[in-house]
Design a protein around this motif. Structure first.
Motif, PDB file in Angstrom:
ATOM      1  N   SER A 182       0.822  -1.198   0.000  1.00  0.00           N
ATOM      2  CA  SER A 182       0.000   0.000   0.000  1.00  0.00           C
ATOM      3  C   SER A 182       0.861   1.256   0.000  1.00  0.00           C
ATOM      4  CB  SER A 182      -0.932  -0.008   1.213  1.00  0.00           C
ATOM      5  OG  SER A 182      -1.638   1.212   1.308  1.00  0.00           O
ATOM      6  N   ILE A 183       1.920   1.251   0.821  1.00  0.00           N
ATOM      7  CA  ILE A 183       2.796   2.422   0.888  1.00  0.00           C
ATOM      8  C   ILE A 183       3.577   2.581  -0.401  1.00  0.00           C
ATOM      9  CG2 ILE A 183       4.810   3.400   2.061  1.00  0.00           C
ATOM     10  CD1 ILE A 183       3.749   2.248   4.661  1.00  0.00           C
ATOM     11  N   VAL A 184       4.079   1.490  -0.951  1.00  0.00           N
ATOM     12  CA  VAL A 184       4.806   1.551  -2.224  1.00  0.00           C
ATOM     13  C   VAL A 184       3.903   2.098  -3.329  1.00  0.00           C
ATOM     14  CG1 VAL A 184       5.894   0.165  -4.031  1.00  0.00           C
ATOM     15  CG2 VAL A 184       6.449  -0.256  -1.639  1.00  0.00           C
ATOM     16  N   SER A 185       2.647   1.704  -3.321  1.00  0.00           N
ATOM     17  CA  SER A 185       1.708   2.213  -4.313  1.00  0.00           C
ATOM     18  C   SER A 185       1.543   3.725  -4.184  1.00  0.00           C
ATOM     19  CB  SER A 185       0.359   1.516  -4.139  1.00  0.00           C
ATOM     20  OG  SER A 185      -0.608   2.056  -5.015  1.00  0.00           O
ATOM     21  N   ARG A 186       1.492   4.215  -2.949  1.00  0.00           N
ATOM     22  CA  ARG A 186       1.390   5.663  -2.745  1.00  0.00           C
ATOM     23  C   ARG A 186       2.624   6.371  -3.296  1.00  0.00           C
ATOM     24  NH1 ARG A 186      -2.311   7.211   1.725  1.00  0.00           N
ATOM     25  NH2 ARG A 186      -3.283   5.330   2.555  1.00  0.00           N
ATOM     26  N   TYR A 187       3.809   5.854  -2.977  1.00  0.00           N
ATOM     27  CA  TYR A 187       5.036   6.475  -3.478  1.00  0.00           C
ATOM     28  C   TYR A 187       5.060   6.490  -5.008  1.00  0.00           C
ATOM     29  CZ  TYR A 187       7.243   6.453   1.175  1.00  0.00           C
ATOM     30  OH  TYR A 187       7.565   6.686   2.496  1.00  0.00           O
ATOM     31  N   ASN A 188       4.649   5.391  -5.615  1.00  0.00           N
ATOM     32  CA  ASN A 188       4.682   5.320  -7.076  1.00  0.00           C
ATOM     33  C   ASN A 188       3.618   6.202  -7.717  1.00  0.00           C
ATOM     34  OD1 ASN A 188       6.872   3.569  -7.487  1.00  0.00           O
ATOM     35  ND2 ASN A 188       5.621   1.778  -7.036  1.00  0.00           N
ATOM     36  N   THR A 189       2.496   6.395  -7.031  1.00  0.00           N
ATOM     37  CA  THR A 189       1.416   7.218  -7.571  1.00  0.00           C
ATOM     38  C   THR A 189       1.708   8.710  -7.421  1.00  0.00           C
ATOM     39  OG1 THR A 189      -0.204   5.504  -7.052  1.00  0.00           O
ATOM     40  CG2 THR A 189      -1.049   7.731  -7.426  1.00  0.00           C
ATOM     41  N   ASP A 190       2.205   9.111  -6.251  1.00  0.00           N
ATOM     42  CA  ASP A 190       2.466  10.535  -5.992  1.00  0.00           C
ATOM     43  C   ASP A 190       3.660  10.653  -5.044  1.00  0.00           C
ATOM     44  OD1 ASP A 190       2.444  13.260  -5.560  1.00  0.00           O
ATOM     45  OD2 ASP A 190       0.272  13.393  -5.260  1.00  0.00           O
ATOM     46  N   TRP A 191       4.847  10.405  -5.552  1.00  0.00           N
ATOM     47  CA  TRP A 191       6.066  10.437  -4.735  1.00  0.00           C
ATOM     48  C   TRP A 191       6.233  11.780  -4.032  1.00  0.00           C
ATOM     49  CZ3 TRP A 191      10.034   8.151  -2.416  1.00  0.00           C
ATOM     50  CH2 TRP A 191      11.168   8.914  -2.086  1.00  0.00           C
ATOM     51  N   GLU A 192       6.010  12.870  -4.731  1.00  0.00           N
ATOM     52  CA  GLU A 192       6.304  14.186  -4.166  1.00  0.00           C
ATOM     53  C   GLU A 192       5.456  14.481  -2.941  1.00  0.00           C
ATOM     54  OE1 GLU A 192       6.053  17.026  -7.307  1.00  0.00           O
ATOM     55  OE2 GLU A 192       7.448  15.919  -8.578  1.00  0.00           O
ATOM     56  N   GLN A 193       4.194  14.084  -2.966  1.00  0.00           N
ATOM     57  CA  GLN A 193       3.339  14.326  -1.808  1.00  0.00           C
ATOM     58  C   GLN A 193       3.723  13.446  -0.629  1.00  0.00           C
ATOM     59  OE1 GLN A 193      -0.858  13.615  -2.419  1.00  0.00           O
ATOM     60  NE2 GLN A 193      -1.301  13.709  -0.227  1.00  0.00           N
ATOM     61  N   TYR A 194       3.847  12.144  -0.866  1.00  0.00           N
ATOM     62  CA  TYR A 194       4.057  11.220   0.249  1.00  0.00           C
ATOM     63  C   TYR A 194       5.505  11.239   0.753  1.00  0.00           C
ATOM     64  CZ  TYR A 194      -0.637   9.615  -0.625  1.00  0.00           C
ATOM     65  OH  TYR A 194      -2.006   9.563  -0.762  1.00  0.00           O
ATOM     66  N   ALA A 195       6.457  11.475  -0.130  1.00  0.00           N
ATOM     67  CA  ALA A 195       7.843  11.584   0.326  1.00  0.00           C
ATOM     68  C   ALA A 195       8.036  12.812   1.196  1.00  0.00           C
ATOM     69  CB  ALA A 195       8.791  11.634  -0.869  1.00  0.00           C
ATOM     70  N   SER A 196       7.328  13.909   0.886  1.00  0.00           N
ATOM     71  CA  SER A 196       7.430  15.112   1.725  1.00  0.00           C
ATOM     72  C   SER A 196       7.032  14.809   3.159  1.00  0.00           C
ATOM     73  CB  SER A 196       6.519  16.221   1.167  1.00  0.00           C
ATOM     74  OG  SER A 196       6.933  16.621  -0.124  1.00  0.00           O
ATOM     75  N   ILE A 197       6.016  13.957   3.324  1.00  0.00           N
ATOM     76  CA  ILE A 197       5.574  13.574   4.664  1.00  0.00           C
ATOM     77  C   ILE A 197       6.603  12.681   5.337  1.00  0.00           C
ATOM     78  CG2 ILE A 197       3.810  12.301   5.946  1.00  0.00           C
ATOM     79  CD1 ILE A 197       1.840  13.131   3.669  1.00  0.00           C
ATOM     80  N   ALA A 198       7.061  11.653   4.611  1.00  0.00           N
ATOM     81  CA  ALA A 198       7.996  10.681   5.190  1.00  0.00           C
ATOM     82  C   ALA A 198       9.338  11.309   5.526  1.00  0.00           C
ATOM     83  CB  ALA A 198       8.192   9.519   4.222  1.00  0.00           C
ATOM     84  N   LEU A 199       9.750  12.327   4.766  1.00  0.00           N
ATOM     85  CA  LEU A 199      11.065  12.947   4.967  1.00  0.00           C
ATOM     86  C   LEU A 199      11.010  14.138   5.919  1.00  0.00           C
ATOM     87  CD1 LEU A 199      12.329  12.822   1.264  1.00  0.00           C
ATOM     88  CD2 LEU A 199      12.804  11.206   3.126  1.00  0.00           C
TER      89      LEU A 199
END
Length: 440
Positions: A345-362
Motif C-alpha cells: 500500500s505504501i509503495v503504491s502511494r510512493y509510485n502514484t504521488d512520490w512528491e506528496q508522500y515523500a514530503s511527509i515521510a522525509l
C-alpha cells in the motif's frame, strides 16, 4: 511435620530478606529488590517509583505535579511499573498512572555518578522499563547509578492547542520533574546529584538536546550523550499543533471548534480510546516518524519548557552549556525504508504521488510546493534507478540512505554547527557491524 513446616518458613523468611532492600527517603520508605548484573555483580533495583501524581482528569495535557509523600506506608518498588499508554501486546502492562522511574545502584553509601536514560520511540512508544530497552544488567558492571524513566507519550503527552488547556510539551516537563526528583532524592540511593549525565537515544536524544535549551532544565544535569537524533529538522517550531489536536479530537468523537470544549471532552475520554486511535493519527503507515511536535509555549501562567525557537536560542548561545558526546550510526532509519518498501500500500502511494508522500515521510513542510520540489530532486539524487518505479529490494539502499540523511543526518549536522561554537562537543560515526547487529 510441624517442625518441617517451621524450618521451611524460616528458610522462606531468610530468603525474602535477602531478595529485598529498603531505603528511607523524604517521601517515605521504598522497598526494592536485589539482582545481579551481566557479570554477576550484585546490585539493588528500585523500580516503578512514582515521581509525579498520576496525570489524570484535570492533570491531563498540563504540567505534572510532584508526587505526594506516601509515608508512613512503604512503597513497593520491587517490580517494573506500567508503561505509558501506547499500542502494546499486553495491555495489562499499560496505565495512565505511568510517571515512574527506576533506580539501580550497587551500594547505598557514597556518591556515585548518575546516568539518566531517556528512552526512544518518537515520543509515542516504548518506556523506561527494565524488561525492554532500559535494563540495568550492563551498566551495573560499572561504578555508577542508573536511572530510567517514563514520560507521557502521543497526544496524552504532547497535545498542543496553543491555549492554556493544553500548552504542549507535557512529556518533556515530565522528564524535568523526574530530574528534579533525582536532585532531591538520588543521594539516598548512593548517587551524586552533582554528577548527572543524560543519555538519550532517538527521541531521548532530542530530549537531551532540548534540556540544554529549556529554562526549566538548567542545573539539573552536568553532561549529555545524544545518540542518533537532534531537534533541528526542516520544519520550523510553532506555538501549537492544532491540526493534529483536531485530528485526535475527531477520532475521539469530540467537538473540534471551541478549544476549551474540545480539550474538556478529550480529558474525559478513557486512555484506551487514545491507544485504539493511534493508527489514525498518522498520514500513512507510521509516517511521519515524528508526528507529535515540540512547541514554543505561550505564557498562560504555566512554567514553560520552551520560550522561543531552539534555533534562536542556539544561535545566541544562551543555553545551558555542558560537555556533550553526540553521534549517529551508518544507515540511520534504513529500517524505515525497509518496512515501507515491504508494504504494498505504501509503495503504491510512493509510485502514484512520490512528491506528496515523500514530503511527509522525509519530515518536510507538508502541503508545500518547495517540499514537493525538494522530494523530486532527492529522488533523482538518491534513487535515480527508481524514476520509473520504486520497488523492493532494488530501491532499498538508495531510499535507506535518503531516510538516513533526511530524518537524522540533517538535524544532526545542524546541531553540531549551532551548538559547538558555545560548548564542548565530541562526535562519532558508528559503523561497526557485529554478531548482534540488526536493522534499526
Amino acid at each position: 511435620m510441624l517442625k518441617l513446616f517451621v524450618v521451611e518458613l524460616l528458610v522462606l523468611l531468610a530468603s525474602s530478606s535477602v531478595l529485598s532492600i529498603e531505603v528511607d527517603t523524604d517521601l517515605g520508605r521504598v522497598r526494592g529488590a536485589n539482582l545481579t548484573s551481566r557479570l554477576g555483580v550484585p546490585f539493588h533495583a528500585f523500580r516503578g517509583i512514582r515521581y509525579a501524581e498520576p496525570p489524570l482528569g484535570d492533570l491531563r495535557f498540563v504540567n505534572p505535579l510532584p508526587v505526594k509523600p506516601w509515608s508512613p506506608t512503604t512503597f513497593d518498588a520491587s517490580e517494573d511499573g506500567p508503561m505509558c499508554p501506547q499500542p502494546w501486546d499486553n495491555m495489562t502492562d499499560v496505565s495512565e498512572d505511568c510517571l515512574r522511574l527506576n533506580v539501580y545502584t550497587k551500594d547505598l553509601k557514597g556518591l556515585r555518578p548518575v546516568i539518566v536514560f531517556l528512552h526512544p520511540g518518537g515520543f509515542y512508544v516504548f518506556s523506561g522499563q527494565s524488561k525492554y530497552l532500559a535494563g540495568p544488567e550492563h551498566f551495573m558492571d560499572r561504578d555508577c547509578v542508573l536511572v530510567s524513566l517514563n514520560y507521557r507519550l502521543g497526544s496524552l503527552g504532547f497535545l498542543a492547542t496553543g491555549s492554556k488547556e493544553a500548552p504542549g510539551n507535557a512529556g518533556l516537563k515530565d522528564q524535568v520533574l523526574a530530574l528534579r526528583w533525582i536532585q532531591r532524592h538520588i543521594h539516598r540511593f548512593g548517587g551524586d546529584p552533582g554528577s548527572v549525565t543524560l543519555l538519550g537515544y532517538s527521541a531521548g536524544s532530542i530530549s537531551v538536546a532540548l534540556h540544554m535549551l529549556s529554562p526549566m532544565s538548567r542545573g539539573l544535569f552536568h553532561r549529555g550523550i545524544c545518540m542518533s537524533a537532534a531537534p533541528y529538522g526542516p520544519i520550523p517550531f510553532k506555538d501549537n499543533d492544532l491540526r493534529l489536536a483536531k485530528r485526535q479530537a475527531g477520532l475521539l468523537k469530540c467537538p473540534q471548534e471551541s478549544i476549551a470544549e474540545m480539550v474538556e471532552c478529550m480529558r474525559r475520554k478513557p486512555y484506551l480510546d487514545y491507544v485504539s486511535t493511534y493508527n489514525g493519527m498518522f498520514e500513512f503507515g507510521w509516517n511521519p516518524v515524528l508526528n507529535w511536535r515540540i512547541v514554543v509555549e505561550e505564557d498562560f501562567g504555566q512554567e514553560r519548557y520552551l520560550i522561543e525557537s531552539p534555533f534562536k536560542t542556539a544561535r545566541r548561545g544562551d543555553f545551558y552549556k555542558v560537555p556533550l558526546i553526540t553521534g549517529i550510526t551508518e544507515f540511520e532509519f534504513l529500517s524505515g525504508a525497509f518496512f515501507d518498501l515491504r508494504n504494498e500500500s505504501i509503495v503504491s502511494r510512493y509510485n502514484t504521488d512520490w512528491e506528496q508522500y515523500a514530503s511527509i515521510a522525509l519530515l518536510l513542510e507538508p502541503n508545500s510546493t518547495k517540499s514537493q520540489a525538494a522530494s523530486r530532486v532527492l529522488r533523482e539524487k538518491y534513487m535515480p534507478e527508481s524514476m520509473d518505479k520504486i520497488e523492493y529490494p532494488k530501491s532499498l539502499k538508495g531510499m535507506g540512505e535518503l531516510f538516513s540523511d533526511a530524518l537524522i543526518g540533517v538535524s544532526f549536522h545542524r546541531f553540531l554547527q549551532l551548538m559547538s561554537p558555545h560548548t564542548p562537543i565530541y562526535t562519532y560515526l558508528f559503523r561497526y557491524k557485529g554478531r548482534y547487529t540488526r536493522v534499526v
